[in-house]
Each structure stands twice: as structure tokens, then as C-alpha cells.
Design a protein around this motif. Structure first.
Motif, mmCIF file in Angstrom:
data_model
loop_
_atom_site.group_PDB
_atom_site.id
_atom_site.type_symbol
_atom_site.label_atom_id
_atom_site.label_comp_id
_atom_site.label_asym_id
_atom_site.label_seq_id
_atom_site.Cartn_x
_atom_site.Cartn_y
_atom_site.Cartn_z
ATOM 1 N N LEU A 44 0.844 -1.194 0.000
ATOM 2 C CA LEU A 44 0.000 0.000 0.000
ATOM 3 C C LEU A 44 0.875 1.237 0.000
ATOM 4 O O LEU A 44 2.080 1.170 0.228
ATOM 5 N N ASP A 45 0.261 2.363 -0.297
ATOM 6 C CA ASP A 45 0.980 3.633 -0.379
ATOM 7 C C ASP A 45 0.650 4.509 0.815
ATOM 8 O O ASP A 45 -0.342 4.305 1.513
ATOM 9 N N ILE A 46 1.490 5.501 1.002
ATOM 10 C CA ILE A 46 1.213 6.562 1.980
ATOM 11 C C ILE A 46 0.396 7.633 1.268
ATOM 12 O O ILE A 46 0.813 8.143 0.229
ATOM 13 N N ARG A 47 -0.759 7.950 1.803
ATOM 14 C CA ARG A 47 -1.553 9.041 1.231
ATOM 15 C C ARG A 47 -1.024 10.385 1.736
ATOM 16 O O ARG A 47 -0.858 11.325 0.973
ATOM 17 N N PHE A 48 -0.768 10.460 3.055
ATOM 18 C CA PHE A 48 -0.140 11.640 3.662
ATOM 19 C C PHE A 48 0.897 11.141 4.652
ATOM 20 O O PHE A 48 0.578 10.353 5.544
ATOM 21 N N ASP A 49 2.132 11.605 4.495
ATOM 22 C CA ASP A 49 3.210 11.168 5.378
ATOM 23 C C ASP A 49 3.054 11.822 6.750
ATOM 24 O O ASP A 49 2.461 12.889 6.885
ATOM 25 N N GLY A 50 3.587 11.146 7.750
ATOM 26 C CA GLY A 50 3.523 11.687 9.101
ATOM 27 C C GLY A 50 3.971 10.651 10.117
ATOM 28 O O GLY A 50 4.672 9.696 9.781
ATOM 29 N N VAL A 51 3.548 10.838 11.357
ATOM 30 C CA VAL A 51 3.944 9.971 12.464
ATOM 31 C C VAL A 51 3.398 8.559 12.234
ATOM 32 O O VAL A 51 2.210 8.374 11.950
ATOM 33 N N GLU A 52 4.290 7.564 12.342
ATOM 34 C CA GLU A 52 3.856 6.172 12.226
ATOM 35 C C GLU A 52 2.958 5.805 13.403
ATOM 36 O O GLU A 52 3.214 6.195 14.542
ATOM 37 N N GLU A 95 4.878 1.506 0.667
ATOM 38 C CA GLU A 95 5.734 2.128 -0.347
ATOM 39 C C GLU A 95 5.958 3.606 -0.036
ATOM 40 O O GLU A 95 5.060 4.306 0.440
ATOM 41 N N GLY A 96 7.184 4.069 -0.336
ATOM 42 C CA GLY A 96 7.481 5.486 -0.208
ATOM 43 C C GLY A 96 7.718 5.951 1.208
ATOM 44 O O GLY A 96 7.658 7.145 1.488
ATOM 45 N N LYS A 97 7.979 5.024 2.130
ATOM 46 C CA LYS A 97 8.189 5.407 3.527
ATOM 47 C C LYS A 97 9.227 4.481 4.136
ATOM 48 O O LYS A 97 9.101 3.258 4.068
ATOM 49 N N ALA A 98 10.275 5.059 4.721
ATOM 50 C CA ALA A 98 11.241 4.277 5.488
ATOM 51 C C ALA A 98 10.636 4.089 6.874
ATOM 52 O O ALA A 98 10.561 5.039 7.656
ATOM 53 N N VAL A 99 10.154 2.885 7.166
ATOM 54 C CA VAL A 99 9.425 2.645 8.412
ATOM 55 C C VAL A 99 10.338 2.066 9.481
ATOM 56 O O VAL A 99 11.366 1.454 9.183
ATOM 57 N N SER A 100 9.942 2.254 10.735
ATOM 58 C CA SER A 100 10.748 1.800 11.860
ATOM 59 C C SER A 100 10.298 0.437 12.380
ATOM 60 O O SER A 100 10.849 -0.062 13.355
ATOM 61 N N SER A 101 9.283 -0.156 11.755
ATOM 62 C CA SER A 101 8.739 -1.438 12.205
ATOM 63 C C SER A 101 8.278 -2.237 10.997
ATOM 64 O O SER A 101 8.075 -1.693 9.918
ATOM 65 N N ASP A 102 8.089 -3.535 11.208
ATOM 66 C CA ASP A 102 7.352 -4.333 10.235
ATOM 67 C C ASP A 102 5.874 -4.054 10.466
ATOM 68 O O ASP A 102 5.436 -3.807 11.598
ATOM 69 N N TYR A 103 5.087 -4.120 9.390
ATOM 70 C CA TYR A 103 3.646 -3.874 9.501
ATOM 71 C C TYR A 103 2.868 -5.029 8.896
ATOM 72 O O TYR A 103 3.352 -5.725 7.996
ATOM 73 N N TYR A 104 1.637 -5.211 9.416
ATOM 74 C CA TYR A 104 0.806 -6.349 9.045
ATOM 75 C C TYR A 104 -0.648 -5.915 8.873
ATOM 76 O O TYR A 104 -1.165 -5.117 9.663
#
Length: 198
Positions: A44-52, A95-104
Motif C-alpha cells: 500500500l501507499d502513503i496518502r499523507f506522510d507523518g507519524v507512524e 511504499e514510499g516510507k522508510a518505516v521503523s517497524s514491520d507492519y501487518y
């Protein structure tokens, strides 16, 4: 056992907003047909970037997305573990986000017909509805939702039958999220103890 409507916490400032899950009808995450959920990785994509957030809703069907911390806090519940596994977690790439966790993705396959209609306030779709006559008999909206715990069947995580956008969880889920410090989840009691204005 007490139950709560699980929602995304809208008070978190500058939070991210997740987009649609690619290459799949997102509505199927609300009512998964048999053999629809092939194991694999969703994107999936980020619609608006911000706090995870540890708990988010993705796309037009509001599919729940959990961080590893949130997912792990639910391990050991019968709904999540074998042999029941009414709740399945599938990896998701954001996609398009360097994340600090794995997501499910949290795919909730269990439903319960447990609305206490005598104590709830709601509207239903009718066969004369100009937009969705096909949903006649289903709930359109709740102004005060009360769940009859005796009809839940001991489930900890489930969707409401005839109102599949609602995810209801037990107090045990609420406590596990709180102990883990899950960011992004809010809980609204559905035990009939809310004060509502008529």
C-alpha cells in the motif's frame, strides 16, 4: 467480559494516512470470502506522510494495519492462535516510507450477530433506499451501540454481522494494547454504559 469498538485514534497530531491496498478489492478485507486471502505480502501507499502509528486504517475499506508491537501484543489469544485463527496477520509493504517497524494487515474473519437492539440506537437500510436497497435489513448507522456479550461466543476480536465496518474487541485486547503502548488505537465501550443524549 467487557467489549469495545476499536477505532483509529484521530487525536494523534501529524499522523500518517495510509492509502489503498494495491491489486485487490479492499472491501474483501471486511468480509473475506473463503480462500480469498492467499498468504503473501500486500503493498500500500502513503496518502499523507507523518507519524507512524501502531494501529492504522488503510484505504477506502479501512483495513486495519498493525505494527509488529501491536501484532505481538495479541499473540496467545485463541482468536489469533491455532486451532481457531479467526484473525490472520499478513505482511504489508508501505511504499514510499522508510518505516521503523514491520507492519501487518489484520484480517478479521470472525463475525458475531450480537447487537442488543433493545438498548442500541441505530438506523437500518430499507428496500426503498435510493442508493443501497441491496443492503436492506443491514445497519446503516449507530448512535449508541450496545453489544449483548452473551451472543459473542467468547470471541476477543470480531466484526459485527450486518455492520462489517465495525471491529469489536474484548477488554483483554484493550489491556494488551495499553500495556504494549500501542499508538493509534482508541476504544469506545459498547457495554451500555455510555451516556447518550436522546
Amino acid at each position: 467480559m467487557r467489549y469495545y469498538l476499536l477505532r483509529q485514534d484521530m487525536t494523534v497530531s501529524e499522523k500518517w494516512v495510509l492509502g489503498d491496498i494495491r491489486h485487490v478489492d479492499n472491501w474483501k478485507f471486511s468480509d473475506p470470502p473463503v480462500n480469498f486471502m492467499e498468504p503473501g505480502v500486500y503493498v500500500l501507499d502513503i496518502r499523507f506522510d507523518g507519524v507512524e502509528l501502531d494501529y492504522s486504517l488503510a484505504g477506502y475499506a479501512s483495513a486495519p494495519v498493525l505494527s509488529r508491537k501491536a501484532r505481538d501484543s495479541l499473540m496467545g489469544l485463541p482468536d489469533v492462535d491455532e486451532p481457531y485463527m479467526n484473525v490472520v496477520f499478513e505482511p504489508v509493504v508501505i511504499e514510499g516510507k522508510a518505516v521503523s517497524s514491520d507492519y501487518y494487515l489484520m484480517i478479521v474473519e470472525s463475525q458475531a450477530d450480537c447487537v442488543d437492539e433493545s438498548r442500541s440506537r441505530f438506523d437500518v437500510y430499507t428496500s426503498s433506499d435510493p442508493v443501497r436497497p441491496d443492503l436492506a435489513g443491514s445497519y446503516r448507522a449507530f448512535y449508541n451501540l450496545v453489544v449483548d456479550a452473551s451472543k459473542v461466543g467468547g470471541k476477543h476480536i470480531f466484526r459485527l454481522k450486518k455492520y462489517l465496518g465495525a471491529i469489536v474487541v474484548s477488554e483483554e485486547v484493550k489491556l494488551r494494547f495499553e500495556r504494549a503502548g500501542v499508538l493509534g488505537a482508541s476504544f469506545e465501550s459498547v457495554g451500555g454504559d455510555r451516556v447518550t443524549v436522546a
